[in-house]
Motif scaffolding. Structure first.
Motif, PDB file in Angstrom:
ATOM      1  N   ALA A 230      22.206  69.899  40.396  1.00  0.00           N
ATOM      2  CA  ALA A 230      22.196  71.166  39.657  1.00  0.00           C
ATOM      3  C   ALA A 230      21.548  70.986  38.286  1.00  0.00           C
ATOM      4  CB  ALA A 230      23.617  71.698  39.509  1.00  0.00           C
ATOM      5  N   ALA A 231      21.859  69.867  37.633  1.00  0.00           N
ATOM      6  CA  ALA A 231      21.273  69.600  36.315  1.00  0.00           C
ATOM      7  C   ALA A 231      19.760  69.437  36.413  1.00  0.00           C
ATOM      8  CB  ALA A 231      21.905  68.352  35.709  1.00  0.00           C
ATOM      9  N   ARG A 232      19.299  68.711  37.445  1.00  0.00           N
ATOM     10  CA  ARG A 232      17.854  68.530  37.617  1.00  0.00           C
ATOM     11  C   ARG A 232      17.148  69.867  37.839  1.00  0.00           C
ATOM     12  NH1 ARG A 232      19.425  64.214  36.354  1.00  0.00           N
ATOM     13  NH2 ARG A 232      18.887  62.138  37.160  1.00  0.00           N
TER      14      ARG A 232
ATOM     15  N   TRP B 242      24.192  74.460  44.579  1.00  0.00           N
ATOM     16  CA  TRP B 242      24.744  73.272  43.933  1.00  0.00           C
ATOM     17  C   TRP B 242      25.689  73.622  42.794  1.00  0.00           C
ATOM     18  CZ3 TRP B 242      23.920  68.915  46.522  1.00  0.00           C
ATOM     19  CH2 TRP B 242      22.827  68.861  47.395  1.00  0.00           C
ATOM     20  N   GLU B 243      25.431  74.730  42.114  1.00  0.00           N
ATOM     21  CA  GLU B 243      26.316  75.142  41.015  1.00  0.00           C
ATOM     22  C   GLU B 243      27.732  75.408  41.534  1.00  0.00           C
ATOM     23  OE1 GLU B 243      25.742  75.285  37.880  1.00  0.00           O
ATOM     24  OE2 GLU B 243      23.557  75.143  37.678  1.00  0.00           O
TER      25      GLU B 243
ATOM     26  N   ASN C 271      33.732  73.153  43.765  1.00  0.00           N
ATOM     27  CA  ASN C 271      34.296  73.271  45.119  1.00  0.00           C
ATOM     28  C   ASN C 271      34.081  71.948  45.841  1.00  0.00           C
ATOM     29  OD1 ASN C 271      34.729  73.828  47.902  1.00  0.00           O
ATOM     30  ND2 ASN C 271      34.318  76.004  47.556  1.00  0.00           N
ATOM     31  N   TYR C 272      35.151  71.134  45.909  1.00  0.00           N
ATOM     32  CA  TYR C 272      35.029  69.779  46.469  1.00  0.00           C
ATOM     33  C   TYR C 272      34.584  69.810  47.929  1.00  0.00           C
ATOM     34  CZ  TYR C 272      36.172  64.967  47.676  1.00  0.00           C
ATOM     35  OH  TYR C 272      36.104  63.662  48.116  1.00  0.00           O
ATOM     36  N   SER C 273      35.136  70.743  48.696  1.00  0.00           N
ATOM     37  CA  SER C 273      34.783  70.819  50.126  1.00  0.00           C
ATOM     38  C   SER C 273      33.294  71.117  50.303  1.00  0.00           C
ATOM     39  CB  SER C 273      35.616  71.895  50.821  1.00  0.00           C
ATOM     40  OG  SER C 273      36.992  71.586  50.763  1.00  0.00           O
ATOM     41  N   LEU C 274      32.792  72.086  49.518  1.00  0.00           N
ATOM     42  CA  LEU C 274      31.368  72.434  49.615  1.00  0.00           C
ATOM     43  C   LEU C 274      30.498  71.266  49.157  1.00  0.00           C
ATOM     44  CD1 LEU C 274      29.228  74.564  50.208  1.00  0.00           C
ATOM     45  CD2 LEU C 274      29.475  75.392  47.854  1.00  0.00           C
ATOM     46  N   ALA C 275      30.946  70.547  48.108  1.00  0.00           N
ATOM     47  CA  ALA C 275      30.199  69.388  47.627  1.00  0.00           C
ATOM     48  C   ALA C 275      30.123  68.315  48.699  1.00  0.00           C
ATOM     49  CB  ALA C 275      30.847  68.832  46.363  1.00  0.00           C
ATOM     50  N   THR C 276      31.223  68.128  49.434  1.00  0.00           N
ATOM     51  CA  THR C 276      31.236  67.140  50.518  1.00  0.00           C
ATOM     52  C   THR C 276      30.258  67.526  51.621  1.00  0.00           C
ATOM     53  OG1 THR C 276      33.572  66.670  50.052  1.00  0.00           O
ATOM     54  CG2 THR C 276      32.705  65.953  52.187  1.00  0.00           C
ATOM     55  N   ILE C 277      30.236  68.825  51.964  1.00  0.00           N
ATOM     56  CA  ILE C 277      29.306  69.311  53.003  1.00  0.00           C
ATOM     57  C   ILE C 277      27.866  69.068  52.563  1.00  0.00           C
ATOM     58  CG2 ILE C 277      28.446  71.381  54.159  1.00  0.00           C
ATOM     59  CD1 ILE C 277      31.343  72.450  54.076  1.00  0.00           C
TER      60      ILE C 277
ATOM     61  N   ASP D  92      32.414  60.366  45.472  1.00  0.00           N
ATOM     62  CA  ASP D  92      32.431  61.460  44.488  1.00  0.00           C
ATOM     63  C   ASP D  92      31.264  62.424  44.757  1.00  0.00           C
ATOM     64  OD1 ASP D  92      32.858  63.122  42.383  1.00  0.00           O
ATOM     65  OD2 ASP D  92      32.460  61.637  40.808  1.00  0.00           O
ATOM     66  N   PRO D  93      31.352  63.229  45.828  1.00  0.00           N
ATOM     67  CA  PRO D  93      30.263  64.153  46.160  1.00  0.00           C
ATOM     68  C   PRO D  93      30.033  65.216  45.078  1.00  0.00           C
ATOM     69  CG  PRO D  93      32.188  64.581  47.534  1.00  0.00           C
ATOM     70  CD  PRO D  93      32.451  63.302  46.814  1.00  0.00           C
ATOM     71  N   VAL D  94      31.064  65.508  44.276  1.00  0.00           N
ATOM     72  CA  VAL D  94      30.886  66.483  43.193  1.00  0.00           C
ATOM     73  C   VAL D  94      29.866  65.973  42.178  1.00  0.00           C
ATOM     74  CG1 VAL D  94      32.035  67.652  41.263  1.00  0.00           C
ATOM     75  CG2 VAL D  94      33.176  67.476  43.487  1.00  0.00           C
ATOM     76  N   LEU D  95      29.854  64.647  41.961  1.00  0.00           N
ATOM     77  CA  LEU D  95      28.868  64.069  41.043  1.00  0.00           C
ATOM     78  C   LEU D  95      27.443  64.338  41.536  1.00  0.00           C
ATOM     79  CD1 LEU D  95      28.170  62.345  38.584  1.00  0.00           C
ATOM     80  CD2 LEU D  95      28.440  60.302  40.021  1.00  0.00           C
ATOM     81  N   LEU D  96      27.237  64.259  42.842  1.00  0.00           N
ATOM     82  CA  LEU D  96      25.921  64.583  43.414  1.00  0.00           C
ATOM     83  C   LEU D  96      25.538  66.028  43.092  1.00  0.00           C
ATOM     84  CD1 LEU D  96      23.464  64.024  45.265  1.00  0.00           C
ATOM     85  CD2 LEU D  96      24.876  64.790  47.185  1.00  0.00           C
TER      86      LEU D  96
END
Length: 734
Positions: free
Chosen positions: A107-109, A44-45, A50-56, A98-102
């Motif tokens: 990651a924060a949790r 998650w970090e 990485n927007y593409s990885l966040a989307t996946i 906004d998958p990066v927000l996820l």
């Protein structure tokens, strides 16, 4: 073990912190719970940048939620279906654009969870460093082994889920193929059969891998049980033996209970998973199926380990003890009440509500020696185990009002006078039996107390206690009831430790090296080194000391009783040297100023006596050591030692009274050392019309030859024993 599983096992105060992390339903705790393994394996970090990885990750998370939703449908869990449907909608609304927000939120949790775990480790380290006498490295090693077992069980469970999905897929394709077989060409059927065969080969390979994982898991469980039972539990039992005879050791069972319970839960889970393998094997089997050829042996091994663990977990937490003799457990008097408490270290939630009845009996496998006494236990000998009678919430049965009654021998009345052992050397054992029924497992449990000594008269108490001390100092086999038929020698290194415990457990002060050295000299004579010296049982407790009519043990116990009843405060403050030879006494005092004195115990009083000696320097330069006759309980009952020291006088040749005691060794002014023990002054009696009287102790100094090193005066024989000092009050004197 996964991070989430570790978090769930924390104490309440840490779980409250975890709970606060998941108050927002945009990433709910249920999703964290059911998808924990998948969530923790994603990066998650990296997805934050990485927007593409966040989307996946976002799409995969939705797929995982869908899969879990399908499982709930199959299991007919309607509420969970409802919740996960809502979670999926919330995820799409919050993170669809906004998958990066996820990725940032998850990651924060995870980071906050790690901080909580780190805080737990720091807190545990602080506790271990400050209050718990536990070997930290050994503790950590056991924790790691148990966590490793939990991780192994979790991995096997995950593999089993994948295997079940594979088998369901194969089953579906196989049934589809069979259904379509009549409508397909031979070539199509052949192709389908090749596909099915390939799937079956993969399934067989995965079954073998699962069996191998369970086999490795049980090997690790065997190693864990060896450490837990043969080392940690055995060490606790030895600590308990030493604690029974006074050693200041921690005998809490809470940590062992935690380890035993965690291990048992893992093995119960293994047992359930192996049962699940059996069910899969029933649904689909084939030639050389490992679920048929190897699984039964693994299940048998798991049940054997579980049975062994639970049987070992049944222990006696509190050894038999009479309430009036709390410092002398394991010595029981007939017709006197005593208590004892067995405990089960496997704490299973369902077991706490299940009625487990514990039965108590005595001498189930007693020796058949000539004259060996038999007893019956009176009182409530059957009790239900519960968690209400334990301060720590352990599962135990607290027997509080038991009594022993000797059986009549049938010939010549009670007992027999032809016994090979005396009464206080005869050892008996109280046994406990119960049965655990849990998850299709029935285990008969049995444990027993440490050997007890049964007396019929209070005069036998000290001899019985000597036997308890000797046995628990030298023997760890609770079934060796004929121990005193040939008692072993005791090395001074062990005996000196046990003797010191007698004092530290009854007072706030142990025996120091100098005091123990004096006792060693009394037993063995002057030696260069006492560590290798050994003493017999008879010399310790039976044979009289030279020129005395009592044994070493009775002499020591007499002194201890004197301290407890009359001298405890003075002893605890270190004002009594106590055990000191006359030679050593002279060497300490002769170079000190006149009036320097010390307190030591008499070597000639069976019931304990204390004396004091002081030094005088004569005009010719000679040093003279003077010692009074010992004060016993007869004297100290009437006059506290502090008052004797406060007002003690010596009548000189000119009949002039002197106060010879000025400084407590080495150089402490007498009033500074003993002032806080003095009784109230007479100022409060100024308005009384009678004269206040005070009993004082006076010795007469006699002329002595130059080689005489001490004067003795007997309190009962001195001329001034009836002397009362009179103090005037006021004009109303009658």
């Amino acid at each position: 073990m996964s991070q989430w599983e570790t978090l769930k096992q924390l104490d309440t105060k840490y779980l409250a912190q975890v709970d606060s992390l998941y108050q927002n339903e945009n990433f709910p705790m249920d999703v964290r719970e059911y998808l924990s393994h998948w969530i923790e394996t994603q990066d998650w970090e990296k997805a934050i940048t990485n927007y593409s990885l966040a989307t996946i990750h976002y799409q995969n998370l939705l797929d995982q939620i869908n899969n879990q939703y399908s499982r709930f449908m199959q299991e007919k869990q309607f509420v969970c279906q409802h919740n996960f449907k809502k979670y999926r909608q919330n995820m799409q609304e919050c993170y669809g654009e906004d998958p990066v927000l996820l990725a940032t939120v998850v990651a924060a949790r995870l980071n906050q969870e790690r901080k909580i775990l780190n805080a737990v480790v720091e807190d545990q380290q602080t506790v271990l460093d400050t209050s718990q006498p536990v070997d930290f490295e050994r503790h950590q090693d056991m924790e790691q082994k148990i966590n490793g077992l939990k991780s192994g069980v979790q991995a096997c469970e995950q593999e089993l889920k994948f295997l079940e999905e594979q088998q369901d897929e194969f089953d579906f394709k196989y049934k589809t193929c069979k259904f379509q077989e009549s409508h397909s060409s031979p070539k199509q059927v052949e192709e389908e059969m090749k596909v099915l065969q390939n799937m079956l080969n993969i399934l067989d390979s995965n079954r073998k891998k699962v069996i191998e994982k369970f086999s490795e898991l049980l090997k690790e469980a065997v190693k864990l049980l060896d450490t837990l039972v043969k080392e940690d539990l055995a060490e606790w039992k030895r600590r308990q033996q030493k604690a029974c005879i006074g050693a200041p050791l921690d005998v809490s069972l809470d940590l062992l209970e935690k380890w035993f319970t965690a291990t048992a839960l893992c093995l119960f889970q293994v047992k359930r998973l192996l049962k699940k393998l059996e069910e899969l094997g029933i649904k689909l089997t084939y030639d050389k199926d490992p679920f048929k050829t190897q699984r039964p042996d693994l299940e048998k091994q798991a049940i054997g380990l579980l049975t062994s663990l639970i049987q070992s977990a049944f222990v006696v937490e509190t050894q038999p003890c009479m309430p009036i003799q709390g410092k002398m457990p394991l010595v029981l008097k007939t017709s006197s009440q005593f208590s004892v408490k067995p405990r089960l270290l496997v704490k299973l939630q369902e077991v706490g509500t299940h009625l487990m009845k514990v039965n108590a009996c005595i001498d189930k496998n007693s020796p058949n020696g000539k004259g060996y006494r038999k007893f019956n236990i009176l009182g409530t000998i059957t009790k239900a185990m519960n968690t209400m009678e334990s301060k720590s919430g352990g599962l135990c049965a607290d027997f509080r009002h038991l009594q022993l009654k000797e059986q009549k021998s049938g010939i010549g009345g009670k007992g027999s006078n032809e016994a090979s052992l005396v009464v206080t050397e005869e050892l008996h054992v109280i046994s406990f039996e119960t049965e655990l029924v849990y998850q299709e497992l029935n285990v008969v449990l049995e444990t027993c107390s440490l050997p007890i000594v049964v007396i019929s008269n209070a005069s036998q108490l000290l001899s019985g206690w000597a036997s308890v001390v000797w046995y628990n100092m030298l023997c760890s086999d609770s079934k060796n009831l004929m121990f005193f038929s040939n008692p072993p020698l005791a090395p001074w290194s062990q005996l000196s430790e046990a003797l010191s415990w007698q004092f530290s457990s009854n007072t706030k002060r142990h025996l120091d090296a100098d005091q123990l050295s004096m006792l060693a000299e009394k037993l063995f004579g002057v030696q260069q080194k006492y560590a290798d010296c050994c003493i017999t049982w008879a010399m310790f407790s039976k044979e009289n000391l030279p020129n005395q009519n009592f044994s070493f043990w009775l002499w020591l116990q007499g002194i201890l009783e004197l301290i407890k009843r009359y001298l405890e405060d003075i002893w605890n403050d270190g004002n009594i040297i106590g055990f000191l030879s006359r030679k050593r006494e002279r060497s300490l005092l002769k170079r000190k100023p006149t009036g320097t004195f010390l307190l030591r115990f008499s070597e000639s009083c069976k019931d304990g006596g204390i004396t004091f000696s002081w030094v005088e320097h004569l005009p010719n330069g000679e040093s003279k050591i003077r010692t009074v006759q010992p004060y016993t309980k007869t004297h100290l009952t009437n006059i506290p030692l502090s008052e004797i020291l406060r007002f003690y006088k010596v009548i000189a040749d000119e009949n002039v009274p002197e106060h010879p005691l000025l400084y407590l060794y080495p150089n402490i002014p007498k009033d500074e050392a003993f002032g806080k023990y003095y009784l109230e002054s007479h100022e409060g009696f100024q308005n009384h019309k009678y004269l206040k009287t005070r009993l004082i102790v006076v010795s007469e100094r006699l002329s002595t030859p130059p080689d005489e090193i001490m004067d003795e005066c007997n309190l009962e024989d001195i001329e001034l024993s009836e002397l009362m000092e009179l103090f005037s009050t006021d004009s109303n004197i009658e």
